[in-house]
Design a protein around this motif. Structure first.
Motif, short mmCIF file in Angstrom:
data_model
loop_
_atom_site.label_atom_id
_atom_site.label_comp_id
_atom_site.label_asym_id
_atom_site.label_seq_id
_atom_site.Cartn_x
_atom_site.Cartn_y
_atom_site.Cartn_z
N ALA A 305 0.84 -1.20 0.00
CA ALA A 305 0.00 0.00 0.00
C ALA A 305 0.87 1.25 0.00
N HIS A 306 1.93 1.21 0.81
CA HIS A 306 2.85 2.33 0.89
C HIS A 306 3.44 2.65 -0.48
N GLN A 307 3.90 1.60 -1.15
CA GLN A 307 4.45 1.78 -2.49
C GLN A 307 3.39 2.34 -3.45
N ASP A 308 2.19 1.77 -3.35
CA ASP A 308 1.11 2.21 -4.24
C ASP A 308 0.80 3.69 -4.04
N ILE A 309 0.85 4.13 -2.78
CA ILE A 309 0.56 5.53 -2.50
C ILE A 309 1.63 6.42 -3.12
N LEU A 310 2.90 6.03 -2.93
CA LEU A 310 3.99 6.82 -3.51
C LEU A 310 3.86 6.88 -5.03
N LYS A 311 3.49 5.76 -5.60
CA LYS A 311 3.34 5.71 -7.04
C LYS A 311 2.18 6.61 -7.48
N SER A 312 1.09 6.51 -6.72
CA SER A 312 -0.07 7.34 -7.03
C SER A 312 0.26 8.83 -6.97
N PHE A 313 1.12 9.19 -5.99
CA PHE A 313 1.51 10.60 -5.85
C PHE A 313 2.25 11.14 -7.08
N THR A 314 2.86 10.24 -7.84
CA THR A 314 3.56 10.74 -9.01
C THR A 314 2.59 11.18 -10.10
N THR A 315 1.37 10.68 -10.04
CA THR A 315 0.40 11.08 -11.06
C THR A 315 -0.78 11.88 -10.49
N HIS A 316 -0.99 11.76 -9.18
CA HIS A 316 -2.13 12.45 -8.57
C HIS A 316 -1.69 13.26 -7.36
N ASP A 317 -2.22 14.47 -7.22
CA ASP A 317 -1.94 15.25 -6.01
C ASP A 317 -2.74 14.74 -4.82
N TYR A 318 -3.91 14.16 -5.14
CA TYR A 318 -4.77 13.66 -4.07
C TYR A 318 -4.94 12.16 -4.22
N THR A 319 -4.75 11.45 -3.11
CA THR A 319 -4.94 10.00 -3.18
C THR A 319 -5.79 9.54 -2.00
N LEU A 320 -6.71 8.63 -2.31
CA LEU A 320 -7.58 8.08 -1.28
C LEU A 320 -7.07 6.70 -0.88
#
Length: 835
Positions: A305-320
DNA sequence: GATCGCTCGCTA
DNA sequence: AGCGAGCGATCT
């Protein structure tokens, strides 16, 4: 280049625009005094005159040389800071909040600044120094005389005087007394914030070398008590080895708290200039257990999940982050926060009021130590000032806080975490600014180029929709930490048990049996009931009379421990009558269950169990909340009964049963969000049941076990719930498909209130295109504190681009309404994105 | 006729 | 919001 004209710096006049903490939609221009010209900066506070006699603290928002044309600007009285205490981004954010939430930037500033940073003057009254009753040629009314007698040498503020005399506005009385030269009026400027100091003690320089010290011991040979003090001091402070340690001295308390040392000897030594006393400024947040505890490594799922969040941050400013209860979201947050801090930026971790507990603070303190600030509404104002200053100075890189911590002076945010993102306490209700901290966090993060992580086991429909649309990143954690099982949810059918006559009071036999079993196994129980007091209503069995509040349109709640009927809206209180005032019957019975009655009946059913109640009434005093939690944690309490307070932020290892006493009232609340709230609340409380190795059980008492929402809760089916809700929201033009603006009108006269609402609704219909307008209608509680209420709801479809324009139209329509004579005393409240 | 109390406008 | 002016209601 040759300077042709000499610059006459000294004849230039500067002006400053100030934002003042008042509800006026305007900045104010003041003249900068010559002495401040060099030092004045945007973001500093200044004291300025405001009105005839008052002075207030404002914040400099710009400095220029344009003298106002229509009036003579007043001078700034004093600059309070040598550097900015409000950051540029913060000022921009304040203005954004004001325009989005339909209030003034001054109101935002007022909410943001701890009152310790808002020096303002207070009008005070004192007896005229030359006044005496014997010599005055004037006569006085009773009230005047009473005031003069009470004043005697003291000074008093206006409100105290108003209360003393029993009048609303003492101004006329004071003016008359001032004219008779009996009193004087003056302004008192109060320094509200004082740094905390520690009184220290050290040897005077005369005794810091060996020879004088030896001589001193000679002198003290006959005074053993003083000698003991000196010896203890030298034992603790190594004056000889390290001269600097003496200048830092020793906290006086260390000596006075020592039972073997005498206070008077310390005083004597100070008097004889052996010791000297001095004060140092200390933090109100002592440097307790600095971050040294190794962090618990993340589980594989958490790492993922941690990795997924970091990855998501590269494309999204907001992550749920959608993670089931008990999935270990906090550890992931801790890792992200550490990374943000190590990257050199600030981090903010928002939690709802009731979830920010000592449990969580201790856990975070262990990791972040003194770089972490805590911002909580239970803190004193001085403590808030220190957090504010700590963020400014860089002492705090990271803040854990409730809603209002979004207004702290960050200037370099990298990460904002909004935990329990769906929680309605993020939205401020009562005084303006009526902002939503989650949504402000997003705007703020945008201004700081920071990332936002929203976390929840039960995301709001709005946020989940944005994630589904790809506007927010989405990361899911659907397993509990350590592979623990989600609790088993069981419905207890109140109706059936009533027919079968197995119901005891409002307790189903199923709930009673499960509680009994749990207690037998030495496990703990939490019972949730969202009503405090003994009974929400009292009822005459003969004529049906119900005691109502005299100020509000609600029935009074009976509180047994106070033996009184209390209004939960205005605080009105009266004694429980012995007999019905309409039919004189003595058969008054209480209807329904509050936490107090639950506590009482649980005590009867389980005489050997320790039952503790946790609600507003039992947690009013300063540490009672912690005490209740501690006792439960240590197992001294077996059953914890409570309101919403028991639903969040608490982790107990031995709770295996959660009872939801009455689910129906939550579900059937007349509000488009009631299903959502019920789903979230029941899921949240359920999350308290069961830990690692032992799955928990949740008993939900209901009269309507077939209800589709309960069926979804049984299956832990968030997606199913979401789909149903979304369809409903689409059909009725509710968020996320529309933005809502709620207008509330208040007036003491019901007819005027209704008329004003109708007039305004009509004006809205005539002036606003492509919106849906509901109402006016009476809210469920149509009168509070003697003010009648009416509501109008504006639904602005998402596709409508001109939200800003609609808002400013609304403001001007409201303005013109209250300018009409018949509606002038109508209060109109505009609430963007109401909850 | 004085005194009380409320509404309204203004704040630089 | 908080102050102060002005004006109508109310008691004596």
């Amino acid at each position: 280049m040759v300077e042709i004209f000499e610059q006459h710096d000294d004849i230039r006049t500067f002006f400053a625009e100030l934002l003042l903490p008042v509800p006026i939609p305007r900045l104010f221009t003041y003249r900068v005094p010559r002495v401040s010209q060099e030092n004045i900066r945007v973001g500093q506070r200044a004291i300025v005159p405001f009105g005839e006699r008052k002075v207030v603290t404002g914040v400099i928002t710009s400095i220029h040389e344009k003298a106002p044309q229509e009036y003579e600007a007043k001078y700034i009285l004093e600059l309070l800071d040598t550097f900015p205490v409000v950051s540029d981004v913060q000022l921009r954010l304040f203005h954004w909040i004001a325009s989005y939430y339909l209030c003034t930037a001054g109101e935002v500033l007022n909410a943001a600044l701890p009152s310790g940073l808002k020096l303002s003057s207070e009008s005070m009254v004192q007896l005229h120094p030359a006044f005496s009753f014997e010599e005055t040629p004037y006569s006085f009314t009773e009230k005047e005389a009473l005031l003069l007698r009470t004043l005697a040498g003291e000074s008093m503020d206006y409100t105290t005087i108003a209360t003393l005399l029993g009048v609303k506005n003492p101004y006329n009385i004071l003016k008359s007394l001032a004219a008779k030269e009996a009193i004087i009026l003056f302004e008192e400027l109060r320094e509200k914030y004082r740094p905390k100091t520690d009184r220290r003690i050290r040897l005077t320089t005369a005794y810091t070398t060996a020879k004088p010290l030896e001589d001193l011991f000679q002198t003290l040979a006959t005074k053993p008590l003083q000698e003991a003090v000196l010896l203890r001091y030298l034992q603790l402070v190594h004056v000889m080895q390290d001269p600097i340690s003496n200048s830092a001295g020793l906290s006086r308390k260390v000596l006075t708290d020592d039972p073997e040392l005498s206070d008077s000897s310390i005083k004597t030594l100070v008097k004889h200039s052996v010791f000297e006393e001095f004060d140092v400024i200390v933090s109100r947040f002592p440097d307790e257990d600095v971050g040294s505890t190794p962090i618990v490594p993340l589980s594989l799922l958490q790492q993922q999940a941690h990795q997924d969040i970091l990855k998501s941050f590269t494309t999204h400013d907001y992550t749920l982050l959608h993670g089931v209860t008990g999935s270990g979201k906090t550890e992931i947050y801790i890792n992200l926060i550490r990374q943000a801090i190590e990257g050199g930026s600030q981090a903010l971790y928002l939690l709802p009021e009731i979830a920010l507990t000592t449990q969580i603070v201790h856990r975070l303190k262990k990791v972040f130590g003194t770089t972490m600030g805590v911002y909580h509404s239970r803190f004193s104002d001085a403590e808030r000032v220190e957090v504010w200053n700590g963020v400014l100075s860089g002492r705090f890189k990271f803040v854990v806080g409730v809603r209002s911590s979004i207004l702290l002076p960050f200037d370099n945010l990298g990460l904002v975490i909004v935990d329990e993102e769906h929680d309605s306490s993020y939205k401020q209700q009562e005084p303006a600014p009526r902002y939503h901290a989650r949504d402000v966090a997003m705007m703020m993060a945008h201004m700081h180029h920071a990332k936002v992580l929203l976390g929840s086991a039960t995301p709001s429909v709005e946020s989940f929709y944005q994630a589904q649309q790809g506007k927010y990143g989405l990361v899911t954690l659907d397993k509990r930490y350590g592979d623990a099982q989600l609790p088993q949810v069981v419905l207890a059918d109140i109706g059936r048990e009533r027919r079968q006559k197995t119901l005891k009071g409002d307790f189903t036999s199923l709930l009673l049996r499960k509680i009994d079993e749990t207690l037998q196994q030495r496990e703990q129980v939490i019972i949730f009931q969202n009503r405090r007091g003994y009974s929400p209503m009292v009822n005459c069995e003969d004529c049906g009379w119900v005691p109502k509040c005299v100020n509000c349109a609600v029935s009074l709640t009976y509180h047994q421990y106070r033996h009184a009927l209390v209004c939960h809206y205005c605080g009105y209180k009266e004694n429980l009558p012995q007999q019905c005032p309409t039919c004189t019957s003595a058969r008054l019975k209480t209807v329904g269950y509050g936490t107090e009655k639950l506590e009482e009946e649980l005590n009867l059913h389980f005489p050997n169990a320790q039952v503790q109640r946790m609600d507003l009434d039992t947690t009013r005093s300063k540490n009672s909340y912690e005490t209740i939690i501690d006792q439960f944690e240590r197992g001294e309490t077996n059953i914890l009964v409570g309101t919403q307070m028991v639903t969040k932020g608490l982790d107990f290892d031995h709770v295996s049963l959660v009872g939801i006493f009455h689910a129906d009232r939550m579900i059937h609340f007349p509000d488009f969000r009631s299903y959502e709230r019920a789903f979230q609340l029941i899921t949240q409380v359920s999350g308290r049941a069961g830990r690692r190795d032992k799955p928990g059980t949740v008993i939900v008492q209901t009269s309507d076990p077939e209800h589709p929402l309960l069926q979804l809760i049984l299956r832990h089916d968030y997606r199913g719930f979401y789909e149903v809700q979304l369809a409903d929201r689409l059909q009725h033009h509710y968020p996320p498909f529309s933005r809502l603006i709620e207008i509330t009108l208040k007036h003491a006269d019901k007819r005027v209130c209704r008329q004003a609402a109708e007039t305004l609704a009509e004006a809205c219909r005539a002036n606003l295109a492509s919106v849906y307008i509901l109402g006016p209608g009476e809210p469920a509680i149509s009168k509070i504190r003697n003010q009648f209420l009416m509501n109008i709801l504006i639904k602005v479809p998402r596709a409508t681009a001109n939200l800003g324009q609609i808002k400013s139209t609304l403001l001007s329509l409201t303005e013109s309404l209250t300018q009409q004579k018949e509606f002038r005393s109508t209060r109109v409240i505009l609430d963007a994105d109401p909850m």
